[in-house]
Design an enzyme around this catalytic site. Structure first.
Site, short mmCIF file in Angstrom:
data_model
loop_
_atom_site.label_atom_id
_atom_site.label_comp_id
_atom_site.label_asym_id
_atom_site.label_seq_id
_atom_site.Cartn_x
_atom_site.Cartn_y
_atom_site.Cartn_z
CD1 TRP A 159 -14.11 4.75 7.51
CD2 TRP A 159 -13.33 2.73 6.99
NE1 TRP A 159 -14.28 3.96 8.61
CE2 TRP A 159 -13.79 2.72 8.33
CE3 TRP A 159 -12.78 1.57 6.45
CZ2 TRP A 159 -13.72 1.58 9.12
CZ3 TRP A 159 -12.72 0.44 7.25
CH2 TRP A 159 -13.19 0.46 8.55
N GLY A 167 -9.25 9.96 -1.34
CA GLY A 167 -8.09 10.80 -1.53
C GLY A 167 -8.07 11.59 -2.82
CG ASP A 217 -6.01 1.56 -0.82
OD1 ASP A 217 -6.47 0.72 -0.02
OD2 ASP A 217 -5.28 2.51 -0.46
CE1 TYR A 221 -4.09 -1.76 -0.14
CE2 TYR A 221 -2.97 -3.26 1.35
CZ TYR A 221 -4.01 -2.98 0.49
OH TYR A 221 -4.98 -3.93 0.26
CD GLU A 247 -10.10 1.39 1.88
OE1 GLU A 247 -9.80 0.84 2.94
OE2 GLU A 247 -9.32 2.15 1.26
CG ASP A 261 -5.39 16.00 -2.25
OD1 ASP A 261 -5.97 15.37 -3.15
OD2 ASP A 261 -4.76 15.44 -1.33
CE1 TYR A 288 -36.39 -24.41 18.60
CE2 TYR A 288 -38.60 -24.18 19.54
CZ TYR A 288 -37.66 -24.93 18.85
OH TYR A 288 -37.99 -26.18 18.40
CG ASP A 317 -7.30 -2.35 6.10
OD1 ASP A 317 -6.09 -2.49 6.33
OD2 ASP A 317 -7.73 -1.85 5.06
#
Length: 499
Positions: A299, A274, A270, A143, A297, A229, A471, A380
Site C-alpha cells: 500500500w 511488513g 498480504d 488475516y 499488496e 524488523d 459528446y 478492503d
C-alpha cells in the site's frame, strides 16, 4: 477468550486507506472494538510519520489499546524499470478474479459456492482466481493466522478447498492463495503476552512451534528476541522475524506444501510492507515455478494538498518500483496509485489526471505495466468496509479503463457477480474485447487526449477508449473508413475496435 479476539481490521493498511480518503485530518477517537484513534504528523514532504491506536476486545468485554507505528518507506531516486522479464511472458495475458469480499467468511459453504461458478468463471475469460487466506485464523476473514497447516477456516474445510482447486484446474483456471506471513497469532503466553506458538497439526517439514525468537526484537507489544524488523510493524499480532533462516525455512516448507500437495499455483502476498522485499524473492523462487503469477499488496499513500489530490503521484509509484526491484522482479504489485488517480478523475470529472507530465499513464501502470496489477476495488477498499470505494456510478467505466489498458487487470467478485446483470454483462463484454484484440500487460498505450471532460487512448492500434461526459470528440473520433467500429459503450465510456 484471548487478547487476539479483535474486531479485526488490518490496521496498517486501513489507516493508509483512510489517509488517502482524507477522512482523518488530525485526531479522532471512539471507544468501541475495532475503532481507531489517529495522530498524523505532517512534514514538508507530506505525511511520513503516523501512529494509531486500535481498540480491541479482550475477555470480559473490556477494551485493550494497541499502538501501531507505521514506518515511512525511504525515498529513492527513480530506478529504471526493464521492459520485460522472463516470467512476464507467461502471465502477460492474465485476467485475475478476486473471489471474495470482506464478509464472504460469514456465508455458508463459501468454497462450494465459488466451485458452482467455475464454469461461468471460465466462460467469462478469467485466467486466474485469487482465493482468501486458507489457514485457521483468529479473525474470521483469515488475516490473523495461527495454525498454518490447519486448513479448516470460516471459508470451509480442507476437503471443500481441495475440491474447488481441482475444479479450477480442470477448467484451466490458476488458483492464487492469499498468503499472510508478516505476522502470526501465538497460542500461549510468556511474560504476560501471547508469544509462544504451538504446532497442533501433523505435517511434513519443519515444525512451527516457535518461541519468542521468531518475533522481531523491536516489536513493541510481544517481547520478541529475534532480529530487528525488516519492514513496518503490525501492532495486533507478533511480527515474524524473516531475517531468521530457520523461520524462513519453515515458511517455505508450508508454502511448498500449499503448492505441491494442496494445489495452489501462485501467491497474493498480504502486507508486504511488513518485511524485506528480498525475502519475497526467496519465498517465490523456492515454492513456485517461473510460470507462476504472484502479486504483493504494497500500500502506498496518495499525496494530497488539503482536500485536493495532487497531480504528481510519482512518490508512491516510485516506492512500488523500488519494491519490485527489491523482490528481484519475481512478484507483481497492486497499483494503488492508479486506483486513487482514476477514481478521483471520474468522481470530479478531472480526466486530465490520466496522463502524467511525460505523456504516460500516471500510476505504476505508466512506468512498469508488465508488473502492474490494476483494480477498481477489493475486499478492503469496497465491499462492506467501504474504506476507499470507487464511485459506484462509474464502476463500469473504471473497468473499461483497466480492461482495455496494459497491465494485469483484477476484477472484484462483488462487481462481477453480485451487483446485478448489467454490470456482469458489461465486464464480460470488456474481457471479450480485451482478448479479441490481443491486449496484454505490455501492450502499447498512446494517450491522444486528457482534458477535464474527456480522455481518449489508443491501445496497440486495435482499441480506442473514450472516457468522460463530452459528446463531441472532434478529430479524435475513430473513423469507420480506417476500420474502426463502435464495440461497446456505457456511462461515460465508449470503445471502438479496429477490424
Amino acid at each position: 477468550t484471548t487478547s487476539y479476539l479483535y474486531s479485526i481490521q488490518f490496521v496498517n493498511k486501513h489507516f493508509n486507506k483512510m489517509l488517502s480518503q482524507k477522512n482523518i485530518t488530525s485526531k479522532s477517537r471512539t471507544t468501541v472494538p475495532g475503532a481507531f484513534s489517529a495522530n498524523i504528523k505532517p512534514t514538508p514532504k507530506g505525511v511520513v510519520s503516523k501512529s494509531i491506536t486500535h481498540f480491541s476486545k479482550v475477555s470480559c468485554g473490556k477494551l485493550k489499546r494497541n499502538n501501531v507505528k507505521i514506518a515511512a518507506v525511504p525515498e529513492a531516486g527513480v530506478v529504471a524499470a526493464p521492459t520485460s522479464t522472463r516470467a512476464q511472458d507467461y502471465y502477460r495475458d492474465t485476467i485475475l478474479l478476486q473471489s471474495f469480499g470482506w464478509d464472504s467468511c460469514t456465508k455458508p459453504n463459501f468454497y462450494g459456492s465459488v466451485e458452482s461458478k467455475v464454469p461461468e468463471i471460465q466462460e467469462s475469460g478469467y485466467t486466474h482466481i485469487w482465493l482468501p487466506p486458507p489457514s485457521q485464523s483468529v479473525s474470521p476473514q483469515g488475516y490473523m493466522p495461527g495454525q498454518l497447516y490447519n486448513l479448516k477456516s470460516n471459508y470451509g474445510s480442507k476437503e471443500s478447498l481441495s475440491s474447488l482447486l481441482k475444479s479450477l484446474k480442470s477448467h484451466n483456471i490458476k488458483s492464487v492463495a492469499d498468503i499472510v506471513i508478516n505476522h502470526r497469532c501465538a497460542d500461549d503466553m510468556v511474560d504476560g503476552v501471547y508469544n509462544k506458538f504451538r504446532d497442533d497439526v501433523d505435517h511434513q517439514g519443519r515444525r512451527i512451534d516457535w518461541g519468542q525468537w521468531a518475533i522481531t526484537s523491536n516489536d513493541p507489544n510481544f517481547k520478541g528476541t529475534g532480529n530487528p524488523d525488516t519492514g513496518d510493524d503490525y501492532g495486533p499480532a507478533p511480527d515474524l522475524d524473516h531475517a531468521n533462516p530457520e523461520l524462513r525455512a519453515a515458511l517455505k516448507d508450508w508454502l511448498k506444501w500449499l503448492h505441491e500437495d494442496i494445489g495452489f499455483e501462485g501467491w497474493r502476498l498480504d502486507f508486504v510492507r511488513g518485511y524485506g522485499a528480498r525475502f519475497v524473492k526467496e519465498y517465490i523462487d523456492y515454492t513456485t515455478t517461473d510460470k507462476s503469477f504472484n502479486v504483493g499488496e504494497f500500500w502506498v499513500d496518495s499525496r494530497w494538498n488539503g482536500s485536493e489530490l495532487e497531480y504528481n503521484q510519482d512518490e508512491g509509484r516510485q516506492k512500488l518500483v523500488n519494491w519490485l526491484n527489491g523482490n528481484g522482479k519475481t512478484c507483481c504489485a497492486f497499483d494503488f496509485s492508479t486506483k486513487g488517480i482514476l477514481q478521483e478523475a471520474m468522481k470530479k470529472t478531472q480526466y486530465w489526471r490520466l496522463k502524467d507530465a511525460q505523456g504516460k499513464a500516471p500510476g505504476l501502470l505508466g512506468w512498469w505495466p508488465g508488473m502492474t496489477v490494476t483494480f477498481v476495488d477489493n475486499h478492503d477498499t469496497g465491499s462492506t468496509q467501504q474504506h476507499w470505494p470507487f464511485p459506484s456510478s462509474h464502476v463500469s467505466a473504471g473497468y473499461a479503463y483497466i480492461l482495455t489498458h496494459p497491465g494485469i487487470p483484477c476484477v472484484f467478485w462483488d462487481h462481477a457477480f453480485t451487483w446485478g446483470p448489467d454490470l456482469n454483462k458489461a465486464i464480460k463484454t470488456l474481457i471479450t474485447l480485451r482478448k479479441a484484440a490481443g491486449i496484454h500487460a505490455d501492450s502499447k498505450l498512446e494517450i491522444l487526449c486528457a482534458e477535464a471532460d474527456m480522455y481518449v487512448a489508443r491501445i496497440d492500434n486495435k482499441i480506442t477508449l473514450k472516457l468522460g461526459p463530452r459528446y463531441d470528440m472532434g478529430g479524435y473520433l475513430p473513423k469507420a473508413d480506417l476500420g474502426w467500429k463502435l464495440a461497446t459503450y456505457g456511462n461515460d465510456y465508449a470503445i471502438w475496435k479496429r477490424f
